[in-house]
Design a protein around this motif. Structure first.
Motif, PDB file in Angstrom:
ATOM      1  N   GLY A   9       0.854  -1.193   0.000  1.00  0.00           N
ATOM      2  CA  GLY A   9       0.000   0.000   0.000  1.00  0.00           C
ATOM      3  C   GLY A   9       0.884   1.234   0.000  1.00  0.00           C
ATOM      4  O   GLY A   9       1.432   1.636   1.022  1.00  0.00           O
ATOM      5  N   ILE A  10       1.053   1.794  -1.222  1.00  0.00           N
ATOM      6  CA  ILE A  10       1.961   2.946  -1.340  1.00  0.00           C
ATOM      7  C   ILE A  10       1.110   4.213  -1.405  1.00  0.00           C
ATOM      8  O   ILE A  10       1.087   4.933  -2.390  1.00  0.00           O
ATOM      9  N   GLY A  11       0.349   4.457  -0.333  1.00  0.00           N
ATOM     10  CA  GLY A  11      -0.466   5.679  -0.277  1.00  0.00           C
ATOM     11  C   GLY A  11       0.192   6.711   0.614  1.00  0.00           C
ATOM     12  O   GLY A  11       1.423   6.802   0.664  1.00  0.00           O
ATOM     13  N   GLY A  14       2.001   4.516   3.639  1.00  0.00           N
ATOM     14  CA  GLY A  14       3.023   3.633   3.073  1.00  0.00           C
ATOM     15  C   GLY A  14       4.066   4.431   2.295  1.00  0.00           C
ATOM     16  O   GLY A  14       5.270   4.182   2.400  1.00  0.00           O
ATOM     17  N   ARG A  34      -2.342  -1.764  -5.756  1.00  0.00           N
ATOM     18  CA  ARG A  34      -3.162  -2.178  -6.913  1.00  0.00           C
ATOM     19  C   ARG A  34      -3.085  -1.140  -8.024  1.00  0.00           C
ATOM     20  O   ARG A  34      -3.454  -1.396  -9.150  1.00  0.00           O
ATOM     21  N   ASP A  38       0.455   4.763  -9.394  1.00  0.00           N
ATOM     22  CA  ASP A  38       1.006   5.204  -8.110  1.00  0.00           C
ATOM     23  C   ASP A  38       2.360   4.544  -7.852  1.00  0.00           C
ATOM     24  O   ASP A  38       3.274   5.166  -7.297  1.00  0.00           O
ATOM     25  N   ALA A  68       0.455  -1.250   4.826  1.00  0.00           N
ATOM     26  CA  ALA A  68      -0.061   0.126   4.926  1.00  0.00           C
ATOM     27  C   ALA A  68      -1.308   0.284   4.061  1.00  0.00           C
ATOM     28  O   ALA A  68      -1.462   1.259   3.336  1.00  0.00           O
ATOM     29  N   LEU A  69      -2.179  -0.708   4.150  1.00  0.00           N
ATOM     30  CA  LEU A  69      -3.426  -0.715   3.382  1.00  0.00           C
ATOM     31  C   LEU A  69      -4.564  -0.213   4.273  1.00  0.00           C
ATOM     32  O   LEU A  69      -4.405  -0.133   5.497  1.00  0.00           O
ATOM     33  N   PRO A  70      -5.733   0.104   3.685  1.00  0.00           N
ATOM     34  CA  PRO A  70      -6.869   0.472   4.536  1.00  0.00           C
ATOM     35  C   PRO A  70      -7.158  -0.635   5.551  1.00  0.00           C
ATOM     36  O   PRO A  70      -6.952  -1.825   5.252  1.00  0.00           O
ATOM     37  N   LYS A  73      -8.598  -3.955   4.745  1.00  0.00           N
ATOM     38  CA  LYS A  73      -7.817  -4.855   3.874  1.00  0.00           C
ATOM     39  C   LYS A  73      -6.689  -5.533   4.652  1.00  0.00           C
ATOM     40  O   LYS A  73      -6.066  -6.477   4.150  1.00  0.00           O
ATOM     41  N   GLY A 124      -0.719  11.958  10.478  1.00  0.00           N
ATOM     42  CA  GLY A 124      -1.343  11.672   9.200  1.00  0.00           C
ATOM     43  C   GLY A 124      -1.908  12.938   8.617  1.00  0.00           C
ATOM     44  O   GLY A 124      -1.407  14.032   8.869  1.00  0.00           O
ATOM     45  N   SER A 128      -4.999  11.831   1.072  1.00  0.00           N
ATOM     46  CA  SER A 128      -4.526  10.457   0.943  1.00  0.00           C
ATOM     47  C   SER A 128      -3.779  10.298  -0.374  1.00  0.00           C
ATOM     48  O   SER A 128      -3.750  11.203  -1.201  1.00  0.00           O
ATOM     49  N   HIS A 229     -10.590  10.526   4.197  1.00  0.00           N
ATOM     50  CA  HIS A 229     -10.993   9.480   3.241  1.00  0.00           C
ATOM     51  C   HIS A 229     -12.138   8.606   3.792  1.00  0.00           C
ATOM     52  O   HIS A 229     -11.984   7.962   4.842  1.00  0.00           O
ATOM     53  N   MET A 232     -11.313   4.789   4.489  1.00  0.00           N
ATOM     54  CA  MET A 232     -10.449   4.637   5.663  1.00  0.00           C
ATOM     55  C   MET A 232     -11.283   4.733   6.940  1.00  0.00           C
ATOM     56  O   MET A 232     -11.208   3.889   7.824  1.00  0.00           O
ATOM     57  N   VAL A 236     -12.190   2.153   9.998  1.00  0.00           N
ATOM     58  CA  VAL A 236     -11.738   2.445  11.363  1.00  0.00           C
ATOM     59  C   VAL A 236     -12.921   2.296  12.329  1.00  0.00           C
ATOM     60  O   VAL A 236     -12.819   1.618  13.358  1.00  0.00           O
TER      61      VAL A 236
HETATM   62  N1  LIG Z   1      -4.385   8.871   6.865  1.00  0.00           N
HETATM   63  C1  LIG Z   1      -3.953   8.976   8.105  1.00  0.00           C
HETATM   64  O1  LIG Z   1      -3.970  10.049   8.692  1.00  0.00           O
HETATM   65  C2  LIG Z   1      -3.428   7.747   8.805  1.00  0.00           C
HETATM   66  C3  LIG Z   1      -2.577   7.901   9.902  1.00  0.00           C
HETATM   67  C4  LIG Z   1      -2.068   6.768  10.522  1.00  0.00           C
HETATM   68  C5  LIG Z   1      -2.426   5.506  10.060  1.00  0.00           C
HETATM   69  N2  LIG Z   1      -3.267   5.399   9.005  1.00  0.00           N
HETATM   70  C6  LIG Z   1      -3.592   4.053   8.511  1.00  0.00           C
HETATM   71  O2  LIG Z   1      -2.789   3.835   7.372  1.00  0.00           O
HETATM   72  C7  LIG Z   1      -3.433   2.949   6.460  1.00  0.00           C
HETATM   73  C8  LIG Z   1      -3.366   3.551   5.077  1.00  0.00           C
HETATM   74  O3  LIG Z   1      -3.985   4.804   5.082  1.00  0.00           O
HETATM   75  P1  LIG Z   1      -3.556   5.931   4.049  1.00  0.00           P
HETATM   76  O4  LIG Z   1      -4.039   7.212   4.626  1.00  0.00           O
HETATM   77  O5  LIG Z   1      -2.134   5.780   3.669  1.00  0.00           O
HETATM   78  O6  LIG Z   1      -4.482   5.546   2.820  1.00  0.00           O
HETATM   79  P2  LIG Z   1      -4.203   5.828   1.266  1.00  0.00           P
HETATM   80  O7  LIG Z   1      -5.525   5.731   0.602  1.00  0.00           O
HETATM   81  O8  LIG Z   1      -3.414   7.068   1.093  1.00  0.00           O
HETATM   82  O9  LIG Z   1      -3.296   4.606   0.838  1.00  0.00           O
HETATM   83  C9  LIG Z   1      -3.782   3.296   0.722  1.00  0.00           C
HETATM   84  C10 LIG Z   1      -3.083   2.654  -0.460  1.00  0.00           C
HETATM   85  O10 LIG Z   1      -3.504   1.300  -0.506  1.00  0.00           O
HETATM   86  C11 LIG Z   1      -3.809   0.959  -1.853  1.00  0.00           C
HETATM   87  N3  LIG Z   1      -4.816  -0.100  -1.811  1.00  0.00           N
HETATM   88  C12 LIG Z   1      -6.065  -0.027  -1.323  1.00  0.00           C
HETATM   89  N4  LIG Z   1      -6.685  -1.212  -1.434  1.00  0.00           N
HETATM   90  C13 LIG Z   1      -5.801  -2.041  -2.026  1.00  0.00           C
HETATM   91  C14 LIG Z   1      -5.838  -3.394  -2.419  1.00  0.00           C
HETATM   92  N5  LIG Z   1      -6.929  -4.119  -2.255  1.00  0.00           N
HETATM   93  N6  LIG Z   1      -4.743  -3.951  -2.981  1.00  0.00           N
HETATM   94  C15 LIG Z   1      -3.634  -3.203  -3.180  1.00  0.00           C
HETATM   95  N7  LIG Z   1      -3.527  -1.911  -2.845  1.00  0.00           N
HETATM   96  C16 LIG Z   1      -4.601  -1.338  -2.275  1.00  0.00           C
HETATM   97  C17 LIG Z   1      -4.326   2.232  -2.482  1.00  0.00           C
HETATM   98  O11 LIG Z   1      -4.155   2.201  -3.886  1.00  0.00           O
HETATM   99  C18 LIG Z   1      -3.460   3.282  -1.807  1.00  0.00           C
HETATM  100  O12 LIG Z   1      -2.281   3.554  -2.534  1.00  0.00           O
HETATM  101  C19 LIG Z   1      -4.841   2.744   7.003  1.00  0.00           C
HETATM  102  O13 LIG Z   1      -4.906   1.494   7.608  1.00  0.00           O
HETATM  103  C20 LIG Z   1      -5.009   3.844   8.022  1.00  0.00           C
HETATM  104  O14 LIG Z   1      -5.869   3.450   9.070  1.00  0.00           O
HETATM  105  C21 LIG Z   1      -3.751   6.486   8.344  1.00  0.00           C
END
Ligand SMILES: NC(=O)c1ccc[n+]([C@@H]2O[C@H](COP(=O)([O-])OP(=O)(O)OC[C@H]3O[C@@H](n4cnc5c(N)ncnc54)[C@H](O)[C@@H]3O)[C@@H](O)[C@H]2O)c1
Ligand SMILES: O=C(O)C(=O)C[C@]1(C(=O)O)C=C[C@@H](O)C=C1
Length: 375
Positions: A9-11, A14, A34, A38, A68-70, A73, A124, A128, A229, A232, A236
């Motif tokens: 999960g390179i969001g 990640g 996926r 990205d 680092a996926l939702p 997932k 965070g 996203s 998002h 997300m 949660v």
């Molecule tokens: N956003 C925040 O402030 C924050 C802070 C701390 C922790 N988190 C946690 O970090 C995790 C990721 O959050 P984020 O903010 O980086 O989200 P994001 O949407 O920026 O990144 C998620 C990435 O996962 C990929 N993805 C989603 N479903 C997929 C699948 N089925 N297969 C492959 N890739 C897939 C997406 O393409 C995306 O690049 C979550 O579990 C969240 O609870 C988020």
């Protein structure tokens, strides 16, 4: 030091971890997502060495796997990892915002000799995706690890060291259930409140668009996270249900008390409500540089005419007053413009008030506050 790390999960999170790993350690980072575009973008900015859309390829020979996926997932990915030939002594961790359920499903991996350690970086954004990722996103923030009692100390130390180096965060160990209770109160419930308020005012705005036009600092400050998002936050809430139900019951009861105080015209009760909040809020521990900084803000009424921003900036610059940020508040016809000026130092803020008032500007000063600043 591990050599190969797989980031699944390179969001936002990640991507930020991957950037930190590449910037501050010598590891090879393989990104899994996926979204191929990205992955290409992540490679182009140097966050990953290689990207793949195939889970088995990503984790092959990895010393550490960071999920680092939702949240929704993460459990499924743990199941999938359980069927793959992971490297001996591999450490698997995650970054999910809730911990108890995820840690429970991580036990499956521990059963086969892999170490699973739950994790949650406490920083965070409402944004996203990889484009919002930053290598210093977690600097000086807390990064919670939730190892179980049987987890090998050596593995916890190895992971802590790696994450501390990559993120510049402060690593802390916590029980997953405790984590969910605390983070439920300081992160999950606030997101519900923000979104609830945005939706409520959004409904009012259907009939009268002034509900949005007049939205100033108070509404904006309180509801920034209302733009987070949806997937997300759906996940949660659904993985911290028990704690959130308790917290929401408590919240509803407290709001009912405020409602009664207003209904019964009870000034003492209302004043106490805000006095207590003010005292507690002002003692919130200082977050260190890069996350929250002390800021002094003032608002200046300005005639809506070209060059006015430059004029104010020059006036203050000539007096060697440093402005840390200057923002034009929403400006519409027939409404005078408002400039929001932010200062890092109290002295500069006080001098700015004097200088602007001397020059006949109408200035509204706001008390010192902690403000989120980008790093
Ligand atoms: N956003 C925040 O402030 C924050 C802070 C701390 C922790 N988190 C946690 O970090 C995790 C990721 O959050 P984020 O903010 O980086 O989200 P994001 O949407 O920026 O990144 C998620 C990435 O996962 C990929 N993805 C989603 N479903 C997929 C699948 N089925 N297969 C492959 N890739 C897939 C997406 O393409 C995306 O690049 C979550 O579990 C969240 O609870 C988020
Ligand atoms: O700053 C934000 O926008 C955040 O929502 C960050 C935030 C938080 O609530 O503080 C959100 C979710 C996380 O799991 C950790 C941090």
């Amino acid at each position: 030091m591990p050599e190969k790390i797989a980031v699944l999960g390179i969001g936002l999170i990640g991507g930020s971890l991957a950037l930190g790993l590449k910037e501050r350690t010598n590891v090879t980072v393989i990104g899994f997502d996926r979204n191929e575009q990205d992955l290409q973008f992540a490679k182009a900015i140097g966050a990953i060495d290689e990207g793949t859309t195939k889970l088995d390829e990503a984790v092959r020979d990895a010393d550490v796997v960071i999920i680092a996926l939702p949240v929704g997932k993460i459990k499924q990915t743990i199941e999938e990892l359980n069927l793959l030939p992971l490297k001996e002594n591999c450490i698997v961790t995650d970054v999910g915002s809730t911990k108890a359920e995820i840690v429970r499903s991580g036990r499956k991996l521990s059963g086969r000799g892999i170490t699973f350690i739950g994790g949650h970086p406490m920083a965070g954004s409402h944004q996203s995706g990889i484009k919002a990722a930053r290598s210093l996103l977690f600097e000086n923030a807390y990064y919670v690890l939730t190892p179980e009692p049987h987890t090998s100390l050596a593995a916890v130390q190895k992971l802590s060291r790696l994450l501390a180096l990559a993120t510049k965060a402060e690593l802390v160990i916590m029980d997953p259930v405790h984590h969910d209770r605390i983070v439920g109160a300081i992160s999950h419930l606030p997101h519900i409140i923000a979104a609830g308020l945005v939706n409520m005012v959004g409904d009012y705005k259907e009939d009268n668009e002034w509900f949005h036009r007049l939205a100033a600092g108070g509404f904006r400050d309180l509801t920034r996270i209302g733009a987070s998002h949806p997937i997300m936050w759906r996940d949660v809430l659904l993985t911290n249900r028990e704690e959130l139900i308790k917290l929401m019951d408590d919240w509803i009861e407290r709001m009912a008390r405020v409602r009664s105080a207003i209904m019964e015209t009870d000034p003492e009760c209302i004043e106490h409500f805000f006095t207590r909040s003010r005292a507690i809020r002002s003692k919130l521990p200082d977050r260190k540089k890069g996350i929250l900084e002390r800021r002094y803000t003032l608002y200046v009424d300005v005639p809506d005419r070209p060059g006015i921003i430059g004029k104010v900036a020059t006036l203050l610059g000539e007096k060697e007053i440093n402005i840390s940020n200057l923002e034009v508040m929403e400006n519409r016809e027939e409404i005078p413009g408002v400039l929001k000026l932010t200062f890092k130092q109290e002295k500069h803020y006080q001098n700015a008030i004097m200088a602007l008032r001397e020059a006949n500007y109408v200035v509204f000063a706001e008390e010192e506050r902690l403000e989120e600043v980008s790093v």
